[in-house]
Write an enzyme that holds these catalytic residues in place. Structure first.
Site, mmCIF file in Angstrom:
data_model
loop_
_atom_site.group_PDB
_atom_site.id
_atom_site.type_symbol
_atom_site.label_atom_id
_atom_site.label_comp_id
_atom_site.label_asym_id
_atom_site.label_seq_id
_atom_site.Cartn_x
_atom_site.Cartn_y
_atom_site.Cartn_z
ATOM 1 N N GLU A 93 -3.534 5.542 0.562
ATOM 2 C CA GLU A 93 -4.611 4.953 -0.236
ATOM 3 C C GLU A 93 -5.862 4.771 0.604
ATOM 4 O O GLU A 93 -5.780 4.429 1.778
ATOM 5 C CB GLU A 93 -4.204 3.543 -0.691
ATOM 6 C CG GLU A 93 -3.233 3.525 -1.819
ATOM 7 C CD GLU A 93 -2.865 2.098 -2.206
ATOM 8 O OE1 GLU A 93 -3.704 1.194 -2.101
ATOM 9 O OE2 GLU A 93 -1.706 1.916 -2.608
ATOM 10 N N CYS A 106 -12.350 1.715 3.262
ATOM 11 C CA CYS A 106 -11.172 1.083 3.830
ATOM 12 C C CYS A 106 -10.130 2.185 3.992
ATOM 13 O O CYS A 106 -9.731 2.805 3.008
ATOM 14 C CB CYS A 106 -10.696 -0.007 2.868
ATOM 15 S SG CYS A 106 -9.147 -0.761 3.324
ATOM 16 N N CYS A 113 4.192 1.103 6.812
ATOM 17 C CA CYS A 113 3.918 0.156 7.896
ATOM 18 C C CYS A 113 5.229 -0.445 8.372
ATOM 19 O O CYS A 113 6.163 -0.603 7.593
ATOM 20 C CB CYS A 113 2.994 -0.950 7.372
ATOM 21 S SG CYS A 113 2.408 -2.080 8.655
ATOM 22 N N CYS A 117 5.070 -7.781 6.916
ATOM 23 C CA CYS A 117 4.480 -9.045 6.453
ATOM 24 C C CYS A 117 4.951 -9.324 5.020
ATOM 25 O O CYS A 117 4.900 -8.445 4.164
ATOM 26 C CB CYS A 117 2.952 -8.966 6.506
ATOM 27 S SG CYS A 117 2.324 -8.626 8.168
ATOM 28 N N CYS A 120 2.760 -8.614 1.807
ATOM 29 C CA CYS A 120 2.063 -7.327 1.735
ATOM 30 C C CYS A 120 2.849 -6.307 0.919
ATOM 31 O O CYS A 120 4.075 -6.240 1.005
ATOM 32 C CB CYS A 120 1.830 -6.810 3.156
ATOM 33 S SG CYS A 120 1.073 -5.182 3.206
ATOM 34 N N CYS A 334 -4.548 -3.754 -0.938
ATOM 35 C CA CYS A 334 -3.398 -3.755 -0.042
ATOM 36 C C CYS A 334 -2.175 -2.951 -0.488
ATOM 37 O O CYS A 334 -1.094 -3.486 -0.662
ATOM 38 C CB CYS A 334 -2.950 -5.187 0.214
ATOM 39 S SG CYS A 334 -4.292 -6.296 0.506
HETATM 40 N N1 SAH Z 1 -1.973 -4.007 9.557
HETATM 41 C C1 SAH Z 1 -3.316 -4.469 9.669
HETATM 42 C C2 SAH Z 1 -4.278 -3.859 8.671
HETATM 43 C C3 SAH Z 1 -3.823 -3.662 7.252
HETATM 44 S S1 SAH Z 1 -3.758 -5.043 6.194
HETATM 45 C C4 SAH Z 1 -3.343 -5.981 9.605
HETATM 46 O O1 SAH Z 1 -2.310 -6.590 9.407
HETATM 47 O O2 SAH Z 1 -4.394 -6.577 9.816
HETATM 48 C C5 SAH Z 1 -5.409 -5.577 5.936
HETATM 49 C C6 SAH Z 1 -5.528 -7.048 5.634
HETATM 50 O O3 SAH Z 1 -5.014 -7.357 4.329
HETATM 51 C C7 SAH Z 1 -4.760 -7.934 6.601
HETATM 52 O O4 SAH Z 1 -5.516 -9.056 6.936
HETATM 53 C C8 SAH Z 1 -3.546 -8.317 5.780
HETATM 54 O O5 SAH Z 1 -2.939 -9.476 6.272
HETATM 55 C C9 SAH Z 1 -4.165 -8.479 4.396
HETATM 56 N N2 SAH Z 1 -3.219 -8.453 3.289
HETATM 57 C C10 SAH Z 1 -2.123 -7.692 3.142
HETATM 58 N N3 SAH Z 1 -1.507 -7.959 1.975
HETATM 59 C C11 SAH Z 1 -2.241 -8.899 1.354
HETATM 60 C C12 SAH Z 1 -2.137 -9.604 0.120
HETATM 61 N N4 SAH Z 1 -1.139 -9.358 -0.718
HETATM 62 N N5 SAH Z 1 -3.103 -10.504 -0.202
HETATM 63 C C13 SAH Z 1 -4.130 -10.737 0.657
HETATM 64 N N6 SAH Z 1 -4.281 -10.129 1.829
HETATM 65 C C14 SAH Z 1 -3.345 -9.222 2.191
#
Ligand code: SAH
Length: 344
Positions: A93, A106, A113, A117, A120, A334
């Site tokens: 994406e 972006c 990944c 998290c 995510c 995301c």
């Molecule tokens: N792996 C990297 C970059 C990708 S995620 C990182 O962790 O920073 C980009 C951003 O989106 C990160 O700050 C991540 O924590 C956030 N993110 C991921 N899923 C999300 C969600 N469901 N709601 C809000 N932010 C989210």
């Protein structure tokens, strides 16, 4: 297998061209065709001899993606689901956002990944592989062509952990930076990380003026570990030490991402802990209303809470802003689109 020509930065490309028995300045011409003219075949490089075009075609490939899906939001954000057209027909994406200061893309850095998290959308889907530098850049080239825009800013906030694909991400930045090509300055590039501490030190030593974003989300180790398993490997104290080093070395402000989840990390005590953690640091806090994923346990904080949280930070001298939610009507956040597509 032929190597993709967009994996080479200009210095490397000069070496390649020399090895074909050609003058190195040809590499600059090729670079311009690739990144300024955004061509899609070697035959279009009309200032090169037919013989050289043939040699290039025999030795190198030029990738192109297929636009699998495209959604346009009422706010102008466009979300792309690309088929990278590799053997596995992998999908990634990318999102194009329009701001008053220009267009921001972006980009994804990996197929999936490994970070896991909990909030995510990439979590629970098997990790594929690292993207090549050429595939990182191709996202930008495909979008510039499709949307007929010139992109001026890049954020590595798509799918994947950029610091877990360090070499390819760095080389893509070297290529993107080059004034003879896309010419996007490092100041206009942000790298977002879940906090891979050794790589933050390495990045600090690159002498590159990129903006670093840290996905912090909590200043309490127990809570952060629950949200982000990487915290068990690199806890907050070590992460902050690495950030201080980055600031000292680059003299650049770090942006801390903080996704607010209802009754989890969004009360006043959390804000107090955050102030304690960041006080005195050259930092900025980006508050993100968390996007609830399907079957996820974290839900969005109320607007009222988000504003209270921001005001508290600002009152304590920590600069905090609430991130504008772009494209939420098109699942722009995301990895949600890829996830949806894989479920089908
Ligand atoms: N792996 C990297 C970059 C990708 S995620 C990182 O962790 O920073 C980009 C951003 O989106 C990160 O700050 C991540 O924590 C956030 N993110 C991921 N899923 C999300 C969600 N469901 N709601 C809000 N932010 C989210």
């Amino acid at each position: 297998m032929k190597k993709n020509i967009k994996n080479y930065n200009l210095d490397e490309l000069k070496e390649e061209i020399k090895s074909l028995g050609e003058k190195p300045y040809r590499a600059e011409q090729i670079f311009k065709w690739l990144y300024v003219d955004n061509i899609s075949s070697f035959s279009e490089m009309t200032n090169l001899s037919l013989d050289l075009r043939k040699k290039l075609d025999e030795n190198y490939s030029l990738n192109s993606f297929k636009i699998e899906k495209k959604f346009k939001s009422i706010d102008g954000t466009i979300k792309y689901l690309f088929n990278v057209q590799d053997e596995e027909q992998n999908m990634i994406e990318s999102v194009l956002m329009s701001y008053h200061h220009g267009y921001t893309i972006c980009v994804s850095s990996q197929i999936g990944c490994k970070m896991g998290c909990k909030f995510c959308a990439s979590t629970g889907i098997k990790f594929g592989r690292n993207l090549e530098s050429s595939e990182i850049i191709q996202q930008l080239l495909e979008i510039e062509k499709d949307a007929k825009v010139k992109i001026s800013n890049i954020v590595f906030m798509g799918i994947g952990e950029p610091l877990d694909n360090y070499e390819n991400v760095m080389n893509s930045i070297r290529i993107i930076n080059n004034p003879k090509g896309l010419n996007i300055g490092a100041r206009h590039i942000s790298i977002s990380t879940s906090g891979i501490v050794p790589k933050i030190y390495q990045l600090a030593n690159e002498n590159m003026q990129c903006t670093l974003s840290i996905s912090l989300h909590s200043s309490n180790n127990k809570k952060r570990s629950e949200m982000m398993p990487i915290n068990d490997v690199y806890p907050i104290e070590e992460l902050i030490k690495a950030c201080e080093y980055y600031i000292k070395k680059t003299n650049k402000r770090i942006s801390f991402e903080y996704a607010l989840a209802k009754d989890n990390n969004d009360n006043l005590n959390d804000a107090k802990d955050l102030v304690k953690l960041l006080k005195g640091m050259l930092a900025h806090v980006n508050l993100i209303p968390i996007n609830k994923i399907k079957d996820g346990k974290y839900t969005k904080s109320s607007n009222e809470n988000i504003i209270k949280f921001r005001d508290y930070l600002n009152d304590c001298g920590i600069v905090a802003t609430i991130r504008r939610e772009l494209g939420s009507d098109i699942n722009a956040a995301c990895g949600q689109l890829r996830r949806q597509n894989m479920r089908k």
